[in-house]
Write a protein that holds these residues in place. Structure first.
Motif, short mmCIF file in Angstrom:
data_model
loop_
_atom_site.label_atom_id
_atom_site.label_comp_id
_atom_site.label_asym_id
_atom_site.label_seq_id
_atom_site.Cartn_x
_atom_site.Cartn_y
_atom_site.Cartn_z
N UNK A 54 0.50 19.76 5.63
CA UNK A 54 1.75 20.43 5.98
C UNK A 54 1.61 21.25 7.25
N UNK B 161 -6.32 3.86 -1.61
CA UNK B 161 -5.27 4.23 -2.56
C UNK B 161 -5.59 3.64 -3.92
N UNK C 168 2.01 18.95 10.09
CA UNK C 168 3.41 18.52 10.22
C UNK C 168 4.27 19.61 10.85
N UNK C 169 4.14 20.83 10.33
CA UNK C 169 5.05 21.87 10.79
C UNK C 169 4.74 22.35 12.21
N UNK D 69 11.98 28.50 10.22
CA UNK D 69 12.64 28.21 11.48
C UNK D 69 13.87 27.35 11.23
N UNK E 65 0.82 -1.22 0.00
CA UNK E 65 0.00 0.00 0.00
C UNK E 65 0.85 1.26 0.00
N UNK F 91 -8.37 4.30 4.64
CA UNK F 91 -7.42 4.96 3.75
C UNK F 91 -7.50 4.21 2.44
N UNK G 7 4.95 15.15 18.34
CA UNK G 7 4.13 14.59 17.25
C UNK G 7 2.75 14.14 17.69
N UNK G 8 2.50 14.13 18.99
CA UNK G 8 1.19 13.69 19.48
C UNK G 8 0.17 14.82 19.58
N UNK H 105 -6.50 0.54 1.96
CA UNK H 105 -5.17 0.31 2.52
C UNK H 105 -5.30 -0.13 3.97
N UNK H 106 -6.15 0.53 4.69
CA UNK H 106 -6.45 0.09 6.05
C UNK H 106 -7.64 0.87 6.58
N UNK I 253 -3.98 8.77 -3.01
CA UNK I 253 -4.67 8.19 -1.85
C UNK I 253 -5.37 9.28 -1.07
N UNK J 154 -1.69 5.62 -7.56
CA UNK J 154 -0.81 6.13 -6.51
C UNK J 154 -1.45 7.20 -5.65
N UNK K 104 3.70 1.51 -1.76
CA UNK K 104 4.41 1.60 -3.04
C UNK K 104 3.79 2.71 -3.89
N UNK K 105 4.62 3.57 -4.38
CA UNK K 105 4.13 4.69 -5.19
C UNK K 105 3.97 5.97 -4.40
N UNK L 18 7.44 25.35 0.18
CA UNK L 18 8.41 25.28 1.25
C UNK L 18 9.20 23.97 1.16
N UNK M 54 -8.73 13.97 -1.83
CA UNK M 54 -7.40 14.36 -1.31
C UNK M 54 -7.17 15.86 -1.54
N UNK N 101 -6.97 15.00 8.70
CA UNK N 101 -7.73 14.61 7.51
C UNK N 101 -9.20 14.32 7.79
N UNK O 127 3.55 8.21 16.57
CA UNK O 127 4.10 9.30 15.75
C UNK O 127 5.59 9.55 16.01
N UNK O 128 6.15 8.89 17.02
CA UNK O 128 7.57 9.11 17.33
C UNK O 128 8.50 8.17 16.57
#
Lengths: 616, 616
Positions: free
Chosen positions: B146, B298, B149-150, A282, A138, B296, B158-159, B281-282, B308, B306, A140-141, A308, B337, B182, A158-159
């Motif tokens: 993003x 894909x 993430x940032x 940052x 899943x 999820x 990350x939690x 995917x799951x 997803x 590709x 792949x790609x 970015x 997406x 999401x 997430x760590x």
């Protein structure tokens, strides 16, 4: 006595049979090679049969964290991966930053050796001493960022730290890298080897500590190391601006422009470090590194507004400016992000694009070859599309995806003249004509034209040797190159990052204190022993390549660098005096001047008798 | 006595003055409105002056987690956000799943009220009882992924859970959503309000527990709740296939096709649930929910290979198939997406695209309006580009970005006929002509045409009322709609997800056990009290809208649904009998038949005397 630093465990994974084994480190291996890059070359030399296909089942990937990873010593957070390169056919080392190396130690391992080839896409999950292969069909790609996200979600942590490939590695692009949290072991096709093995990623999480043999001695050594960092002006400047040094090399007249035809990019002030600082969101840092040289950069104007990336580093900045003769800062960020997502080495990618632009100018390729893309200097339109085509092996990208040397051979018609590489590895952002020891390292590095094998900071920054060195001079450059290469080799047993030595932040004395107090091994306390191991590693790598058929003939630049003087700028008139420099280097190395092969005597002196049979 | 469930703390943040206050919940508020949706309408009714500009400083955003969030009761992980909608001008509720609600409780808060408008982009960081506004200039322009993430990298955790907007919210698209991992609170323009306030995100992390007043009683209630889940065939099927039910509505002949012109999409078998299961995917789940209905997905073939997304949910599947008369499963994933990245509500986005396709067919708009895009049924080429244009307010997207009703008014020429909406909110994936209680809910919902305000599962799935209900019948549908709406209203005090009630997995008895044992409030143990509170909430929301000038005239479908019979399929010949159904509904509600406004008597019976002054 229990040794500190090492987890004393290598995880060996055979993807063909889906079997695992745990192996202890032998004391001889530890003593003779210290760790990191030392372990790797000994393992690969012993285990890889000569002549194997780099993309076949017999190639191996050795992921290593150094003995100092996961401690509070500074700048030892690098992870390295070693393999026979599909781009060069040589031994290869590639390294990335971030947190993966420390995490691997916390998970209980010094190294992971990947063998064989999985039938279906898989990823390796190393969880605090336990391990398993999991389905990656899943994944792949997917691009590198999404791969990180979905693995962390699948495993509900997430760590987790991850090293993965993007589409480029899956599609067999010869310079696909391995990416961990947007930090890449980019060069030489480690990602290509992973892709050929159907290994999408390695995910790591651990909660173990790294033991220290002599805690008090180690604390003192770390203190001594940190004292070198504090107040060092080069370190402070580096912490402030990061690796973005286009002004340095342009002012030296050695910023490769238009495929190494010139050494100064018109308008380079637009991409100097202060311009990147303006766009910085940052700073970022690797595990236990007070330099924090990383940046997240976001474009706030023009056509790339909102784009970015983490970086771009200096090499990447060059790769998408010098190559097309256009200093557009936005494009460097956009191209960096795209390469990170798709899993490409930015240096080889940019170099391949620069190569294509020159072929187009020369009429060796035309619009019909490029599918309509107009590869005209100053035209940035084709760049992102070419990157995409390379990663997916579409259009003209399918040819560039094999690297410039192989692409040139397929294209024919003189194209090889314009493939600026050594041993198949594209040159980075330093024109060898502008700094001869720097060039000599690129020429002789065991992995092709790699600047990090023996960076000549003496010529570029005037450190660590305080006396003035003439960067254009030939004399003595063999000795300097050997110094830099051997220094790098033993520091990469640690595994130290490449930047501290180039700023004089470390030396053999401090390193030997760190590594001896950490491990408890007495011989390591001798700085001379460090130099011996550095030279040992370097020579064994050379012998790996000799066994593969490489000799002096492979230590050769393209004609341009040897015969065309730089046309203008601070390095105007300079060529690279290859024959003389090479002889000086072989002499310094104690290698055979006619073949460039280490002599049996040299090998014996280094404890490498076992390799002497390939020496004659 | 200490109440369980509640953290008893509301965080009020004024973005204009950059000030904070912590407020306790009053016992009256708790007793009369229980929590969640109950709290929100009372707060908004009390605090929002009538007639304010939804995009002005005076509007407020109320983020709420229910008393049951963060406990092990099932399916109470929803977070809700309430505001005056820029799309409808009404009160609005929008909700998302995932883990944000539980995290807000762990951080020590039941609710966050956002007021004012920040001068510069900021985000709110709530860290275990502490809070601050942080610069979000660097996040402005980033997509939702993003942004997650940032922020997590900036705060080195990350939690952290996050609710954020994408470019659509920043650019004032009237149907921009708020996204958390999401999962979207997509409808009604909550993201637009956030964008207007220069609030890019709310980030939350906490380590506190949720207290339970009667642990034993609560454990028993949870056990009883879980018993309803186990072995329930609808729940098992839902766990297996998720929300992807295009086969249901197509077989009922009420899958809106070509802008509600037809009720069956040719080739719908290509987008039935089993096709999505193949690409899964799951599975994913919200906090403490054994239904795990998320996926999820894909794409592994064709032009979108590709690609997803998390989802697509049923509504999204419809939004990008029925609207353009083409069941391409790959497109649904790619569009899902893109909307998640850019921060768009998929229902309104797809509906706006379907609206544009019909205008194009009718010649009301032409290629010169669309910038060359050919909006021809069956042509998917324009879809992703239109989504992008909407999010960035470029080209024809700039017109669609105001929603179909406002767009129609600007376009003129009969366009309003084709804006399929109620009170400005675009209809979801159910043709009202195919299920009259379902339609009646869409018609009368307090937030415009929202299916989740009173989902008529009796008509769609035959639950929770076991006896056969004639979905085409008019008679009795007012009572059913009231039942569904009031049930939803009190379950959303919890805050329960919308799916369990539609499968008969909960009822007033079980809910009252859960909420009373959790909180320790005796009155909550009476199921009839739950019904009373549900009706109270529903009527107060209605009065909010009445105060804004809404009455019976706003309870009106476009002519098509009332006068054009469905042309073919299992619901062929059906229209929506608006007048009769509405009268039946007002009667069931005890509202004035001529105005659709709750009578003073009704308000008094519900304890809403304070709203009676707008009733006559």
């Amino acid at each position: 006595m229990k040794l500190g630093g090492y987890k004393n465990k290598i995880l060996r994974v055979n993807l063909t049979s889906r079997t695992f084994s745990e192996e202890e480190l032998s004391y001889d291996l530890i003593h003779d090679y210290i760790g990191g890059r030392g372990f790797a070359i000994k393992l690969l030399y012993d285990e890889l049969k000569p002549g194997i296909d780099p993309l076949g089942e017999e190639n191996k990937l050795v992921f290593i964290a150094g003995p100092l990873a996961g401690t509070n010593a500074q700048s030892f957070g690098r992870w390295k991966v070693f393999f026979k390169s599909p781009l060069t056919g040589t031994y290869f080392k590639s390294s990335g930053g971030g947190h993966l190396a420390a995490e691997l130690k916390f998970a209980g391992f010094d190294a992971v050796i990947i063998e064989g080839k999985s039938e279906k896409p898989v990823y390796l999950w190393i969880n605090d001493g336990k391990y398993e292969l999991r389905d990656a069909t899943y994944l792949w790609g997917l691009d590198c960022d999404d791969t990180h996200t979905l693995i962390r979600e699948e495993l509900h942590d997430p760590n987790i730290r991850i090293a993965c490939i993007g589409p480029a590695g899956e599609n067999g692009v010869k310079f696909a890298g391995i990416f961990s949290d947007r930090r890449a072991a980019g060069r030489g096709g480690g990602g290509t080897v992973m892709g050929a093995k159907n290994l999408k990623a390695i995910a790591v999480r651990g909660r173990q500590k790294v033991d220290i043999a002599d805690p008090e001695g180690f604390a003192a050594a770390v203190k001594e190391q940190i004292a070198l960092y504090k107040g060092n002006p080069a370190a402070e400047s580096f912490s402030e601006t990061g690796t973005q040094i286009a002004e340095f090399t342009n002012l030296l007249g050695m910023f490769p422009t238009r495929n190494f035809r010139e050494g100064v990019l018109p308008g380079w002030e637009k991409i100097e470090s202060s311009e990147y600082t303006k766009l910085r969101v940052r700073k970022t840092a690797c595990y236990s590194c007070m330099l924090h040289c990383g940046s997240i950069t976001k474009v706030n104007f023009g056509r790339y507004k909102g784009t970015w990336s983490e970086g771009p580093e200096y090499e990447t900045i060059w790769a998408f400016t010098g190559s097309i003769n256009l200093p557009d800062i936005g494009l460097t960020v956009a191209a960096d992000k795209l390469c990170d997502d798709l899993g490409l080495d930015t240096i080889s990618t940019g170099s391949a694009i620069g190569f294509a632009y020159e072929l187009y100018e020369k009429g060796i390729i035309t619009k019909s070859d490029t599918g309509g893309l107009e590869l005209v200097y100053g035209n940035q339109e084709p760049v992102l599309e070419l990157i995409r085509q390379i990663a997916y092996r579409e259009g003209f990208g399918a040819i560039l995806a094999d690297g410039t040397l192989e692409a040139a051979r397929r294209i024919g018609k003189d194209a090889e003249k314009y493939a600026i590489q050594v041993k198949g590895l594209e040159l980075p952002a330093y024109d060898p004509r502008g700094a001869k020891a720097h060039g000599l390292n690129l020429l002789t590095s065991n992995i092709g034209a790699d600047h990090n094998t023996g960076y000549s900071s003496q010529e570029i920054f005037g450190v660590p040797v305080p006396k003035k060195i003439d960067r254009f001079a030939v004399e003595g450059k063999g000795e300097i190159t050997k110094f830099n290469q051997d220094l790098t080799a033993f520091l990469e047993t640690g595994i130290l990052c490449g930047f501290p030595p180039s700023m004089g932040l470390i030396n053999a004395e401090v390193y030997s204190k760190l590594i001896s107090t950490l491990t408890g091994i007495k011989d390591f306390a001798d700085p001379d022993y460090m130099w011996l191991v550095g030279e040992r590693i370097y020579n064994l790598e050379r012998m790996f390549n000799v066994r593969e058929g490489f000799d002096k003939k492979a230590d050769s630049f393209p004609e341009r660098l040897k015969t065309e003087p730089l046309p203008a700028g601070p390095a105007a008139g300079q060529i690279f005096e290859e024959a003389a420099l090479l002889e000086d280097y072989y002499k310094a190395r104690g290698w055979d001047l006619n073949t460039g092969i280490p002599t049996p005597e040299k090998l014996k002196a280094l404890g490498l008798e076992f390799a002497a049979k390939y020496s004659g």
